[in-house]
Design a protein around this motif. Structure first.
Motif, PDB file in Angstrom:
ATOM      1  N   GLY A  22       5.918   4.105   8.136  1.00 49.66           N
ATOM      2  CA  GLY A  22       4.615   4.132   7.498  1.00 49.66           C
ATOM      3  C   GLY A  22       4.109   2.735   7.203  1.00 49.66           C
ATOM      4  N   ALA A  23       2.898   2.672   6.704  1.00 46.18           N
ATOM      5  CA  ALA A  23       2.255   1.381   6.428  1.00 46.18           C
ATOM      6  C   ALA A  23       3.034   0.565   5.402  1.00 46.18           C
ATOM      7  CB  ALA A  23       0.824   1.626   5.928  1.00 46.18           C
ATOM      8  N   ILE A  24       3.534   1.223   4.369  1.00 47.29           N
ATOM      9  CA  ILE A  24       4.288   0.521   3.331  1.00 47.29           C
ATOM     10  C   ILE A  24       5.597  -0.017   3.907  1.00 47.29           C
ATOM     11  CG2 ILE A  24       5.519   0.817   1.140  1.00 47.29           C
ATOM     12  CD1 ILE A  24       2.578   0.917   0.621  1.00 47.29           C
ATOM     13  N   GLU A  25       6.304   0.808   4.642  1.00 55.72           N
ATOM     14  CA  GLU A  25       7.582   0.382   5.230  1.00 55.72           C
ATOM     15  C   GLU A  25       7.380  -0.793   6.180  1.00 55.72           C
ATOM     16  OE1 GLU A  25      11.487   2.174   7.551  1.00 55.72           O
ATOM     17  OE2 GLU A  25       9.782   3.478   7.166  1.00 55.72           O
ATOM     18  N   ALA A  39      16.736  -0.236   4.824  1.00 57.46           N
ATOM     19  CA  ALA A  39      17.082   0.867   3.916  1.00 57.46           C
ATOM     20  C   ALA A  39      16.185   0.832   2.680  1.00 57.46           C
ATOM     21  CB  ALA A  39      18.547   0.782   3.515  1.00 57.46           C
ATOM     22  N   LEU A  40      16.023  -0.338   2.092  1.00 60.82           N
ATOM     23  CA  LEU A  40      15.168  -0.473   0.919  1.00 60.82           C
ATOM     24  C   LEU A  40      13.718  -0.151   1.278  1.00 60.82           C
ATOM     25  CD1 LEU A  40      14.575  -1.275  -2.001  1.00 60.82           C
ATOM     26  CD2 LEU A  40      14.443  -3.665  -1.214  1.00 60.82           C
ATOM     27  N   CYS A  41      13.239  -0.706   2.379  1.00 57.98           N
ATOM     28  CA  CYS A  41      11.851  -0.470   2.792  1.00 57.98           C
ATOM     29  C   CYS A  41      11.613   1.001   3.110  1.00 57.98           C
ATOM     30  CB  CYS A  41      11.500  -1.361   3.977  1.00 57.98           C
ATOM     31  SG  CYS A  41      11.474  -3.133   3.565  1.00 57.98           S
ATOM     32  N   GLY A  42      12.594   1.663   3.710  1.00 57.37           N
ATOM     33  CA  GLY A  42      12.484   3.090   3.988  1.00 57.37           C
ATOM     34  C   GLY A  42      12.411   3.909   2.710  1.00 57.37           C
ATOM     35  N   CYS A  43      13.201   3.517   1.717  1.00 59.61           N
ATOM     36  CA  CYS A  43      13.172   4.196   0.421  1.00 59.61           C
ATOM     37  C   CYS A  43      11.813   4.016  -0.246  1.00 59.61           C
ATOM     38  CB  CYS A  43      14.287   3.647  -0.468  1.00 59.61           C
ATOM     39  SG  CYS A  43      14.375   4.478  -2.067  1.00 59.61           S
ATOM     40  N   ILE A  44      11.288   2.815  -0.188  1.00 58.39           N
ATOM     41  CA  ILE A  44       9.977   2.550  -0.780  1.00 58.39           C
ATOM     42  C   ILE A  44       8.913   3.383  -0.069  1.00 58.39           C
ATOM     43  CG2 ILE A  44       8.210   0.776  -1.124  1.00 58.39           C
ATOM     44  CD1 ILE A  44      10.574  -1.225  -1.498  1.00 58.39           C
ATOM     45  N   GLN A  45       9.025   3.525   1.243  1.00 55.48           N
ATOM     46  CA  GLN A  45       8.082   4.358   1.994  1.00 55.48           C
ATOM     47  C   GLN A  45       8.185   5.817   1.551  1.00 55.48           C
ATOM     48  OE1 GLN A  45       5.611   3.512   4.408  1.00 55.48           O
ATOM     49  NE2 GLN A  45       5.037   5.604   3.888  1.00 55.48           N
ATOM     50  N   PHE A  84      -7.287   4.264  -8.187  1.00 59.38           N
ATOM     51  CA  PHE A  84      -6.264   3.827  -7.237  1.00 59.38           C
ATOM     52  C   PHE A  84      -5.110   3.178  -7.993  1.00 59.38           C
ATOM     53  CE2 PHE A  84      -4.422   0.143  -5.113  1.00 59.38           C
ATOM     54  CZ  PHE A  84      -3.755   0.770  -4.069  1.00 59.38           C
ATOM     55  N   TRP A  85      -5.438   2.321  -8.956  1.00 64.26           N
ATOM     56  CA  TRP A  85      -4.390   1.600  -9.683  1.00 64.26           C
ATOM     57  C   TRP A  85      -3.471   2.579 -10.421  1.00 64.26           C
ATOM     58  CZ3 TRP A  85      -2.612  -2.897  -8.654  1.00 64.26           C
ATOM     59  CH2 TRP A  85      -1.672  -3.474  -9.505  1.00 64.26           C
ATOM     60  N   GLN A  86      -3.985   3.649 -10.947  1.00 64.72           N
ATOM     61  CA  GLN A  86      -3.140   4.660 -11.601  1.00 64.72           C
ATOM     62  C   GLN A  86      -2.188   5.294 -10.596  1.00 64.72           C
ATOM     63  OE1 GLN A  86      -6.070   7.242 -13.421  1.00 64.72           O
ATOM     64  NE2 GLN A  86      -5.869   6.199 -15.403  1.00 64.72           N
ATOM     65  N   ARG A  87      -2.691   5.623  -9.414  1.00 63.90           N
ATOM     66  CA  ARG A  87      -1.829   6.188  -8.371  1.00 63.90           C
ATOM     67  C   ARG A  87      -0.796   5.161  -7.923  1.00 63.90           C
ATOM     68  NH1 ARG A  87      -6.960   7.899  -6.778  1.00 63.90           N
ATOM     69  NH2 ARG A  87      -7.032   6.427  -5.033  1.00 63.90           N
ATOM     70  N   TYR A  88      -1.226   3.911  -7.815  1.00 60.50           N
ATOM     71  CA  TYR A  88      -0.320   2.842  -7.394  1.00 60.50           C
ATOM     72  C   TYR A  88       0.804   2.657  -8.420  1.00 60.50           C
ATOM     73  CZ  TYR A  88       1.322  -1.770  -5.946  1.00 60.50           C
ATOM     74  OH  TYR A  88       2.107  -2.816  -5.543  1.00 60.50           O
ATOM     75  N   ARG A  89       0.476   2.704  -9.713  1.00 58.25           N
ATOM     76  CA  ARG A  89       1.497   2.578 -10.765  1.00 58.25           C
ATOM     77  C   ARG A  89       2.496   3.737 -10.696  1.00 58.25           C
ATOM     78  NH1 ARG A  89       3.534  -1.224 -12.027  1.00 58.25           N
ATOM     79  NH2 ARG A  89       4.386  -0.218 -13.841  1.00 58.25           N
ATOM     80  N   SER A  90       2.011   4.937 -10.383  1.00 62.66           N
ATOM     81  CA  SER A  90       2.914   6.085 -10.205  1.00 62.66           C
ATOM     82  C   SER A  90       3.864   5.840  -9.039  1.00 62.66           C
ATOM     83  CB  SER A  90       2.116   7.364  -9.970  1.00 62.66           C
ATOM     84  OG  SER A  90       1.374   7.693 -11.107  1.00 62.66           O
ATOM     85  N   PHE A  91       3.317   5.286  -7.972  1.00 58.25           N
ATOM     86  CA  PHE A  91       4.146   4.931  -6.810  1.00 58.25           C
ATOM     87  C   PHE A  91       5.209   3.904  -7.191  1.00 58.25           C
ATOM     88  CE2 PHE A  91       4.133   1.286  -3.731  1.00 58.25           C
ATOM     89  CZ  PHE A  91       5.202   1.729  -2.947  1.00 58.25           C
ATOM     90  N   ILE A  92       4.803   2.859  -7.908  1.00 60.41           N
ATOM     91  CA  ILE A  92       5.752   1.815  -8.312  1.00 60.41           C
ATOM     92  C   ILE A  92       6.869   2.416  -9.163  1.00 60.41           C
ATOM     93  CG2 ILE A  92       6.030  -0.288  -9.693  1.00 60.41           C
ATOM     94  CD1 ILE A  92       4.715  -0.732  -6.958  1.00 60.41           C
ATOM     95  N   SER A  93       6.502   3.274 -10.115  1.00 67.22           N
ATOM     96  CA  SER A  93       7.506   3.912 -10.973  1.00 67.22           C
ATOM     97  C   SER A  93       8.475   4.758 -10.152  1.00 67.22           C
ATOM     98  CB  SER A  93       6.834   4.768 -12.038  1.00 67.22           C
ATOM     99  OG  SER A  93       6.117   3.976 -12.936  1.00 67.22           O
ATOM    100  N   ALA A  94       7.936   5.525  -9.204  1.00 67.61           N
ATOM    101  CA  ALA A  94       8.779   6.351  -8.347  1.00 67.61           C
ATOM    102  C   ALA A  94       9.708   5.480  -7.507  1.00 67.61           C
ATOM    103  CB  ALA A  94       7.914   7.244  -7.447  1.00 67.61           C
ATOM    104  N   ALA A  95       9.169   4.419  -6.925  1.00 66.21           N
ATOM    105  CA  ALA A  95       9.984   3.532  -6.080  1.00 66.21           C
ATOM    106  C   ALA A  95      11.090   2.861  -6.909  1.00 66.21           C
ATOM    107  CB  ALA A  95       9.109   2.487  -5.407  1.00 66.21           C
ATOM    108  N   GLU A  96      10.755   2.433  -8.111  1.00 62.14           N
ATOM    109  CA  GLU A  96      11.764   1.806  -8.976  1.00 62.14           C
ATOM    110  C   GLU A  96      12.882   2.800  -9.299  1.00 62.14           C
ATOM    111  OE1 GLU A  96       9.055  -1.546 -11.286  1.00 62.14           O
ATOM    112  OE2 GLU A  96       9.366   0.397 -12.243  1.00 62.14           O
ATOM    113  N   GLY A  97      12.506   4.032  -9.583  1.00 62.97           N
ATOM    114  CA  GLY A  97      13.505   5.046  -9.905  1.00 62.97           C
ATOM    115  C   GLY A  97      14.373   5.444  -8.719  1.00 62.97           C
TER     116      GLY A  97
END
Length: 101
Positions: A22-25, A39-45, A84-97
């Motif tokens: 994906g774009a993020i990966e 592996a890390l980039c795949g997890c973030i994706q 968008f920023w609220q959705r992005y923060r949710s993404f960051i929290s999920a990726a960190e977890g």
């Protein structure tokens, strides 16, 4: 003939499947900060797939190339940017977890 069909079937089953990153990966892998850690980039994706729309993922991928863009969006007064920023923060929290070492 049966051996040929069996061999072709086994090859199809065991052959590696091409996975579309994906774009993020892709942005993560190309980033200087990740050092190409697939592996890390795949997890973030995966976190992005769970929390962001495709358009949001493309927009967030730009933050890997130009982190200042993230600051601009965060400081924006636009309702669309704030949403968008609220959705992005949710993404960051999920990726960190999900992806923390």
């Amino acid at each position: 003939m049966k051996k040929l069909i069996l061999a072709a079937t086994l090859l199809a089953i065991t052959a590696p499947v091409a996975v579309h990153a994906g774009a993020i990966e892709n942005a993560c892998i190309q980033s200087d900060r990740s050092r190409g850690n697939r592996a890390l980039c795949g997890c973030i994706q995966q976190a992005a797939d769970m929390t962001l729309r495709n358009a949001d993922q493309r927009r967030a991928a730009g933050f890997f190339r130009d982190p200042h863009q993230a600051q601009e969006v965060r400081m924006s007064k636009s309702n669309a940017d704030n949403e968008f920023w609220q959705r992005y923060r949710s993404f960051i929290s999920a990726a960190e977890g999900m992806c923390a070492g």
